[in-house]
Motif scaffolding. Sequence first.
Motif, PDB file in Angstrom:
ATOM      1  N   GLN A  23       0.863  -1.177   0.000  1.00 43.57           N
ATOM      2  CA  GLN A  23       0.000   0.000   0.000  1.00 43.57           C
ATOM      3  C   GLN A  23       0.899   1.226   0.000  1.00 43.57           C
ATOM      4  OE1 GLN A  23      -3.451  -0.230  -0.134  1.00 43.57           O
ATOM      5  NE2 GLN A  23      -2.843  -2.339  -0.528  1.00 43.57           N
ATOM      6  N   LEU A  24       0.685   2.096  -0.945  1.00 48.28           N
ATOM      7  CA  LEU A  24       1.486   3.307  -1.051  1.00 48.28           C
ATOM      8  C   LEU A  24       0.618   4.529  -0.802  1.00 48.28           C
ATOM      9  CD1 LEU A  24       3.618   2.488  -4.217  1.00 48.28           C
ATOM     10  CD2 LEU A  24       4.255   2.222  -1.830  1.00 48.28           C
ATOM     11  N   VAL A  25       1.191   5.510  -0.140  1.00 48.28           N
ATOM     12  CA  VAL A  25       0.528   6.782   0.131  1.00 48.28           C
ATOM     13  C   VAL A  25       1.424   7.870  -0.426  1.00 48.28           C
ATOM     14  CG1 VAL A  25      -0.205   8.367   1.959  1.00 48.28           C
ATOM     15  CG2 VAL A  25      -0.540   5.914   2.241  1.00 48.28           C
ATOM     16  N   VAL A  26       0.846   8.787  -1.166  1.00 47.46           N
ATOM     17  CA  VAL A  26       1.602   9.917  -1.684  1.00 47.46           C
ATOM     18  C   VAL A  26       1.095  11.170  -0.980  1.00 47.46           C
ATOM     19  CG1 VAL A  26       2.214  11.279  -3.715  1.00 47.46           C
ATOM     20  CG2 VAL A  26       1.915   8.811  -3.918  1.00 47.46           C
ATOM     21  N   LEU A  60      12.279   8.182  -5.698  1.00 49.19           N
ATOM     22  CA  LEU A  60      11.676   8.651  -6.944  1.00 49.19           C
ATOM     23  C   LEU A  60      11.613  10.172  -6.998  1.00 49.19           C
ATOM     24  CD1 LEU A  60      10.099   7.873  -9.563  1.00 49.19           C
ATOM     25  CD2 LEU A  60       8.038   8.046  -8.186  1.00 49.19           C
ATOM     26  N   LEU A  61      11.351  10.799  -5.865  1.00 51.47           N
ATOM     27  CA  LEU A  61      11.194  12.252  -5.837  1.00 51.47           C
ATOM     28  C   LEU A  61      12.524  12.988  -5.784  1.00 51.47           C
ATOM     29  CD1 LEU A  61       8.195  12.443  -3.359  1.00 51.47           C
ATOM     30  CD2 LEU A  61       8.150  12.387  -5.859  1.00 51.47           C
ATOM     31  N   GLU A  62      13.614  12.279  -5.537  1.00 51.16           N
ATOM     32  CA  GLU A  62      14.927  12.921  -5.440  1.00 51.16           C
ATOM     33  C   GLU A  62      15.569  13.179  -6.798  1.00 51.16           C
ATOM     34  OE1 GLU A  62      17.119  10.311  -2.911  1.00 51.16           O
ATOM     35  OE2 GLU A  62      15.898  10.768  -1.170  1.00 51.16           O
ATOM     36  N   ILE A  63      15.064  12.554  -7.834  1.00 50.70           N
ATOM     37  CA  ILE A  63      15.623  12.710  -9.177  1.00 50.70           C
ATOM     38  C   ILE A  63      14.664  13.596  -9.981  1.00 50.70           C
ATOM     39  CG2 ILE A  63      16.313  11.496 -11.279  1.00 50.70           C
ATOM     40  CD1 ILE A  63      16.793   9.033  -9.398  1.00 50.70           C
ATOM     41  N   LEU A  66      12.471  12.102 -12.758  1.00 50.48           N
ATOM     42  CA  LEU A  66      11.440  11.184 -12.292  1.00 50.48           C
ATOM     43  C   LEU A  66      10.352  11.917 -11.510  1.00 50.48           C
ATOM     44  CD1 LEU A  66      13.655   8.162 -11.230  1.00 50.48           C
ATOM     45  CD2 LEU A  66      12.307   8.446 -13.317  1.00 50.48           C
ATOM     46  N   ARG A  67      10.749  12.951 -10.762  1.00 51.67           N
ATOM     47  CA  ARG A  67       9.764  13.755 -10.031  1.00 51.67           C
ATOM     48  C   ARG A  67       8.781  14.393 -11.009  1.00 51.67           C
ATOM     49  NH1 ARG A  67      10.097  15.938  -4.855  1.00 51.67           N
ATOM     50  NH2 ARG A  67       8.527  17.516  -4.487  1.00 51.67           N
ATOM     51  N   ARG A  68       9.309  14.915 -12.142  1.00 47.06           N
ATOM     52  CA  ARG A  68       8.426  15.506 -13.153  1.00 47.06           C
ATOM     53  C   ARG A  68       7.499  14.456 -13.754  1.00 47.06           C
ATOM     54  NH1 ARG A  68      13.188  18.290 -14.238  1.00 47.06           N
ATOM     55  NH2 ARG A  68      13.740  16.860 -15.929  1.00 47.06           N
ATOM     56  N   ALA A  69       7.982  13.214 -13.850  1.00 44.77           N
ATOM     57  CA  ALA A  69       7.174  12.147 -14.436  1.00 44.77           C
ATOM     58  C   ALA A  69       5.954  11.812 -13.575  1.00 44.77           C
ATOM     59  CB  ALA A  69       8.021  10.902 -14.652  1.00 44.77           C
ATOM     60  N   VAL A  70       6.037  12.007 -12.272  1.00 45.47           N
ATOM     61  CA  VAL A  70       4.898  11.698 -11.398  1.00 45.47           C
ATOM     62  C   VAL A  70       4.117  12.938 -11.001  1.00 45.47           C
ATOM     63  CG1 VAL A  70       5.967   9.606 -10.487  1.00 45.47           C
ATOM     64  CG2 VAL A  70       6.287  11.774  -9.282  1.00 45.47           C
ATOM     65  N   THR A  71       4.468  14.080 -11.564  1.00 41.44           N
ATOM     66  CA  THR A  71       3.795  15.325 -11.248  1.00 41.44           C
ATOM     67  C   THR A  71       2.998  15.791 -12.458  1.00 41.44           C
ATOM     68  OG1 THR A  71       5.601  15.923  -9.765  1.00 41.44           O
ATOM     69  CG2 THR A  71       4.143  17.702 -10.457  1.00 41.44           C
ATOM     70  N   SER A  78       1.880  19.078  -5.605  1.00 42.99           N
ATOM     71  CA  SER A  78       3.158  18.467  -5.944  1.00 42.99           C
ATOM     72  C   SER A  78       3.487  17.379  -4.918  1.00 42.99           C
ATOM     73  CB  SER A  78       4.242  19.543  -5.932  1.00 42.99           C
ATOM     74  OG  SER A  78       5.504  18.978  -6.108  1.00 42.99           O
ATOM     75  N   PRO A  79       3.899  16.181  -5.364  1.00 37.98           N
ATOM     76  CA  PRO A  79       4.232  15.119  -4.404  1.00 37.98           C
ATOM     77  C   PRO A  79       5.449  15.497  -3.559  1.00 37.98           C
ATOM     78  CG  PRO A  79       4.791  14.437  -6.632  1.00 37.98           C
ATOM     79  CD  PRO A  79       4.109  15.754  -6.748  1.00 37.98           C
ATOM     80  N   GLN A  80       5.327  15.324  -2.255  1.00 41.18           N
ATOM     81  CA  GLN A  80       6.409  15.639  -1.318  1.00 41.18           C
ATOM     82  C   GLN A  80       7.012  14.392  -0.696  1.00 41.18           C
ATOM     83  OE1 GLN A  80       7.521  18.734  -0.931  1.00 41.18           O
ATOM     84  NE2 GLN A  80       5.973  19.519  -2.318  1.00 41.18           N
ATOM     85  N   MET A  81       6.198  13.331  -0.555  1.00 35.85           N
ATOM     86  CA  MET A  81       6.655  12.121   0.132  1.00 35.85           C
ATOM     87  C   MET A  81       5.843  10.935  -0.364  1.00 35.85           C
ATOM     88  SD  MET A  81       8.488  10.574   2.524  1.00 35.85           S
ATOM     89  CE  MET A  81       9.175  11.868   3.506  1.00 35.85           C
ATOM     90  N   ILE A  82       6.507   9.819  -0.544  1.00 32.96           N
ATOM     91  CA  ILE A  82       5.838   8.562  -0.830  1.00 32.96           C
ATOM     92  C   ILE A  82       6.100   7.650   0.361  1.00 32.96           C
ATOM     93  CG2 ILE A  82       5.697   6.574  -2.369  1.00 32.96           C
ATOM     94  CD1 ILE A  82       6.834   8.405  -4.585  1.00 32.96           C
ATOM     95  N   LEU A  83       5.044   7.083   0.908  1.00 32.68           N
ATOM     96  CA  LEU A  83       5.168   6.184   2.055  1.00 32.68           C
ATOM     97  C   LEU A  83       4.626   4.811   1.687  1.00 32.68           C
ATOM     98  CD1 LEU A  83       3.790   8.385   4.961  1.00 32.68           C
ATOM     99  CD2 LEU A  83       6.144   7.665   4.651  1.00 32.68           C
TER     100      LEU A  83
END
Length: 125
Positions: A23-26, A60-63, A66-71, A78-83
Amino acid sequence: MRDFGLLSRDPRRPAAVFEPHPQLVVLSSRAARVRAGQALQRVLLSATVRGVDTQPMTQLLEIPRLRRAVTDPADPWSPQMILRIGYGMPAPASPRRDRAELLTCPSHRPDGTNALQAARDGVLC
């Protein structure tokens, strides 16, 4: 997942086994990072109280690419954290040092008590 042992060529190195459908939370925000941090704090504390384990997965968000790909550029959020969340296997509590070793206080408090003894009694300086 990050694997800091990739340079180790030991074939006996154990592989981690994960659940097949995590289960992922963004956690997203509108560029208000302080508010996102406060929301993250609330999510982590709420999960802990309920016995749910959490694992930050920010790789994923550090690159930037890739961050642009999920935004979504049209979305102000804007995604800040994936848990990754779920129920993990029980593990022993990590060792803790005595708080008297960690507190730095004047050797004598204004009320005349010794600061180290006060710390042992649970009284903060």
